[in-house]
Design an enzyme around this catalytic site. Sequence first.
Site, PDB file in Angstrom:
ATOM      1  N   CYS A 120       0.804  -1.219   0.000  1.00 18.29           N
ATOM      2  CA  CYS A 120       0.000   0.000   0.000  1.00 18.29           C
ATOM      3  C   CYS A 120       0.842   1.277   0.000  1.00 18.29           C
ATOM      4  CB  CYS A 120      -0.936   0.011   1.205  1.00 18.29           C
ATOM      5  SG  CYS A 120      -2.129  -1.335   1.196  1.00 18.29           S
ATOM      6  N   HIS A 147      -9.090   3.656  -1.648  1.00 16.55           N
ATOM      7  CA  HIS A 147      -7.692   3.248  -1.457  1.00 16.55           C
ATOM      8  C   HIS A 147      -7.221   2.522  -2.717  1.00 16.55           C
ATOM      9  CE1 HIS A 147      -4.028   1.700   0.046  1.00 16.55           C
ATOM     10  NE2 HIS A 147      -4.471   0.762   0.859  1.00 16.55           N
ATOM     11  N   CYS A 171       0.168   2.026   6.738  1.00 12.25           N
ATOM     12  CA  CYS A 171       0.502   0.622   6.961  1.00 12.25           C
ATOM     13  C   CYS A 171       0.649  -0.076   5.614  1.00 12.25           C
ATOM     14  CB  CYS A 171      -0.571  -0.060   7.805  1.00 12.25           C
ATOM     15  SG  CYS A 171      -2.240   0.038   7.131  1.00 12.25           S
TER      16      CYS A 171
END
Length: 392
Positions: free
Chosen positions: A89, A348, A378
């Site tokens: 991510c 996201h 994270c």
Amino acid sequence: MSEAFVVAAVRTAGGRRGGRLAGWHPADLGARVLDELLQRAHCDPALVDDVIMGCVSQVGEQAMNIARTAVLASKLPESVPGTTIDRQCGSSQQALHFAAQAVMSGSMDVVIAAGVESMTRVPMFSPVALASKAGLGSYASPGLAERYPGVEFSQFLGAEMIAKKYGFTRAQLDAYALQSHERAAAATRAGAFDDEILALPVRTAEGSTTGEQHRTDEGIRFDATAAGIGGVKLLQEGGCISAANASQICDGASGMLVVNERGLKALGVQPLARIHHMSVLGHDPVIMLEAPIPATQRALQKAGLRGADVDLFEVNEAFAPVPLAWAQATDTDPARLNVHGGAIALGHPLGASGTRLMTTLLYALRRHGKRYGLQTMCEGGGMANVTIVERL
């Protein structure tokens, strides 16, 4: 050593799965961001030394080094190279770090850091699923299994573990999710995202093009209610994580133009911000999503700053307990955290999220007249990048 400056930053509005960006090939989506960065910085395309692009699901339409295919689909000359990186991510946040490190070293002067992910066209976990179907084995090696016997590496389980460790109830997670939608809706109505968003023609999965422009984040629920969020089914029986208090699947691209002093002189533009600090930290891969906490604490120490010195924070809302635990552990005022909402509302888009968050942070600093901003997120495998910027 030279310093690194951001001179342009832009993102697409997030598109929901199967929504208004679903008809865009991800390389073309990334290419439009590259072109917009050049235009905003009045940059001669030939001055760009490299394009570093984050992308997580590097298969299918996102295979074969999508940074290079995006360059070839853009207005950049063939002489501009491109490389694609995967730090899960945090991929495009790491792209920003690599770009900044390149110009700070003096080996390059003008570098684009960007990210792209079409989660409609290349679904999440596609590389793992396709490899399994083809009998190509698993990423989990015998050595990994020996070190972590019987462990299931899962972000969803990690989110539940964090919620339990920090004592959050489902009601608290849902309340945070509602706040994310409310903040994002308020920011949209106030025009806070207008300057950072690149409007694109709507292209649906069915291939329809109506001439309409996609300029508003499609995941924001302007009519969100506590009852509606609380009514969404839990992902695990007895848990507290639901699709409503987790980040939304999203299509999107984002990027920024990074230069050193020579690059500033060549472009003749004023910088938006200076990169003040960059770091990355590995942490427990089982709970996985807790890494932003020690990464932030270490970054502030290395930068010689206190939390109180930082005006605004962006912590990716992968799951509601992540920013909540981060705020609790760092004793940060929630009013300074994700002030325009986060991934629960805005989406996201995996490889694009790093530079998406930083773009939003830079424009928020400008809008609110603030100086320092900190971004962290994270990352799968138990990692976290931290970037501190100073608005100029």
